[in-house]
Design an enzyme around this catalytic site. Structure first.
Site, PDB file in Angstrom:
ATOM      1  N   ARG A   1      -2.737  -9.588   5.102  1.00  0.00           N
ATOM      2  CA  ARG A   1      -2.264  -8.226   5.366  1.00  0.00           C
ATOM      3  C   ARG A   1      -2.163  -7.423   4.064  1.00  0.00           C
ATOM      4  NH1 ARG A   1       3.561  -6.382   6.966  1.00  0.00           N
ATOM      5  NH2 ARG A   1       3.989  -8.187   5.680  1.00  0.00           N
TER       6      ARG A   1
ATOM      7  N   ASN B   1       1.028  -7.661  11.018  1.00  0.00           N
ATOM      8  CA  ASN B   1       0.881  -8.959  11.673  1.00  0.00           C
ATOM      9  C   ASN B   1       1.279  -8.808  13.132  1.00  0.00           C
ATOM     10  OD1 ASN B   1       0.095 -10.367   9.367  1.00  0.00           O
ATOM     11  ND2 ASN B   1       2.179 -10.897   8.814  1.00  0.00           N
TER      12      ASN B   1
END
Length: 97
Positions: A21, A39
């Protein structure tokens, strides 16, 4: 000048707990792209990418590889329609959903 498109991206594999991420946000920022990444509770990563159409394919190819510790097994995209007021300024990290 190329058209900016909005694309939602779903990345599956070993993509959580390996810095995917943060890596995606950093790589998007380097390229001047806009959007967000987060996420998901199912272990995937979701992102909304706002990119010129000529830069999108190269960025998606990079996302298929990811950072060194990642193992991307599936990358799914879908075109999005967003209003100007929904457009992100820069690239942001969002909380898990």
């Amino acid at each position: 000048m190329s058209t900016v498109t909005a694309t939602r991206l779903f990345v599956r594999g070993r993509v959580q707990g390996v810095g995917y991420r943060a890596w995606l946000a950093r790589e998007a920022g380097k390229r001047g792209l806009h959007g967000w990444v987060r996420n998901r509770q199912d272990g995937s990563v979701e992102a909304l990418i706002l990119a010129p159409s000529d830069a999108l394919a190269a960025f998606l190819a990079l996302c298929q590889i990811g950072p060194a510790a990642a193992d991307v097994t599936d990358l799914v995209t879908q075109d999005e329609t967003i209003s100007a007021s929904d457009a992100e300024n820069g690239f942001t990290l969002r909380p898990t959903v």
